[in-house]
Design an enzyme around this catalytic site. Structure first.
Site, short mmCIF file in Angstrom:
data_model
loop_
_atom_site.label_atom_id
_atom_site.label_comp_id
_atom_site.label_asym_id
_atom_site.label_seq_id
_atom_site.Cartn_x
_atom_site.Cartn_y
_atom_site.Cartn_z
N GLU A 293 1.28 -1.81 -0.36
CA GLU A 293 -0.11 0.06 -0.29
C GLU A 293 1.10 0.99 0.35
O GLU A 293 0.21 2.22 -0.20
CB GLU A 293 -0.76 0.08 1.15
CG GLU A 293 -2.41 -0.83 0.93
CD GLU A 293 -2.92 -0.71 2.59
OE1 GLU A 293 -3.88 -1.98 1.78
OE2 GLU A 293 -2.30 -1.24 3.63
N GLY B 29 -12.52 -4.38 2.36
CA GLY B 29 -14.18 -4.56 2.07
C GLY B 29 -15.45 -4.16 1.92
O GLY B 29 -15.61 -3.61 3.33
N MET C 37 -9.24 -2.79 9.15
CA MET C 37 -8.49 -3.24 10.15
C MET C 37 -8.00 -2.27 10.94
O MET C 37 -6.91 -2.49 11.96
CB MET C 37 -7.33 -4.91 9.99
CG MET C 37 -8.48 -6.18 8.98
SD MET C 37 -7.22 -7.09 9.11
CE MET C 37 -7.36 -7.95 10.40
N GLU C 38 -7.33 -1.16 10.48
CA GLU C 38 -6.85 -0.02 10.82
C GLU C 38 -7.59 1.42 11.52
O GLU C 38 -6.86 2.06 11.56
CB GLU C 38 -6.14 0.58 10.19
CG GLU C 38 -4.45 -0.91 9.84
CD GLU C 38 -4.55 -1.98 8.74
OE1 GLU C 38 -5.91 -1.16 8.14
OE2 GLU C 38 -4.51 -3.04 9.06
N ASP D 185 -12.79 -6.13 -1.78
CA ASP D 185 -13.57 -7.53 -2.03
C ASP D 185 -14.93 -6.98 -1.13
O ASP D 185 -15.13 -6.23 -0.96
CB ASP D 185 -12.63 -8.99 -0.93
CG ASP D 185 -12.54 -8.27 0.39
OD1 ASP D 185 -11.53 -7.65 0.52
OD2 ASP D 185 -13.07 -8.25 0.94
#
Ligand code: ADE
Length: 230
Positions: free
Chosen positions: A11, A77, A174-175, A198
């Protein structure tokens, strides 16, 4: 100085390639790349995955580099049938979906004894990002909404539905919420920019590696455009 956080090497690699006058510092297992990106002074860092890494990383950016804003770029996602792979979500606010103090009467996601349920992100940065998207990424759709974060890769329809019904999130990762939380405590503006890799359902573990590179490309393009305009 603008802080730019990506969770994974993939990233931030493309962003680092575009930087000039780079100086590197290592702290807490993270490499901080200070330099100039599209004429703007920035520090780019790979935080590592998950909320703890992300919060630590944000605090180091504040303490060591005195950043005046933080942007988190990455992938996520989708939690909404209208938001497709490759599209981008710009955060309005964030919630930590794995915070649960329901036993003490708090709503799911609420951190006990804090004065906010969600962590709002900066509306001026969001407006700027939206303008860049319209100019540079006209082939994809841009959404503005809540980003929900937890220490979990969501790849299950039931969990996805639980996230949608409890938090009305647009995407999950997740962050982001940990970064917005740290920014809130330090009173600095932040924005979470996530390209969809996704659908956070049973197909997520197949779609994720297939579309990761394309999604990262979209979020990097956007970030470079933001730096040009800052
Ligand atoms: N990052 C990208 N896709 C994700 C997912 N489905 N869950 C958590 N983090 C993600």
């Amino acid at each position: 100085m603008l802080g730019i956080i990506g969770a994974m090497d993939e990233e931030v690699a493309k962003i680092k390639e575009q930087m000039e006058d780079v100086q590197v510092m290592e702290k807490a297992g993270m490499e901080f790349f200070e330099g100039v990106l599209s004429g703007k002074k920035v520090v780019v860092v790979r935080s590592g995955i998950g909320k703890v890494n992300a919060a630590l990383c944000t605090q180091i950016l504040v303490d060591t580099y005195e950043v005046d804003a933080v942007i988190n770029t990455g992938i996520a996602g989708s939690l909404n049938a209208d938001i497709n792979i490759g599209d981008i979500v710009l955060s309005t606010d964030t919630v930590e979906h794995d915070m649960d103090a329901v036993a003490f009467g708090y709503p799911l996601g609420q951190i006990p004894r804090m004065d906010t349920f969600s962590f709002e992100t900066d509306s001026a940065l969001r407006a700027l990002a939206k303008r860049v998207c319209e100019e540079k990424l006209s082939e994809i759709s841009i959404f503005e909404g809540r980003v929900v974060s937890g220490d979990q890769f969501v790849s299950d329809k039931t969990k996805k539905e639980w996230l949608v019904s409890n938090f009305a999130g647009y995407c999950t990762e997740m962050e982001g919420a940990a970064i917005a939380h740290a920014a809130y405590l330090n009173r600095i503006p932040c924005l979470i920019v996530r390209a969809i890799s996704d659908k956070a359902d049973d197909s997520a573990s197949v779609d994720y590696p297939t579309f990761e590179a394309q999604a990262i490309q979209n979020s990097v393009k956007l970030l470079l455009g933001i730096c040009e305009k800052l």
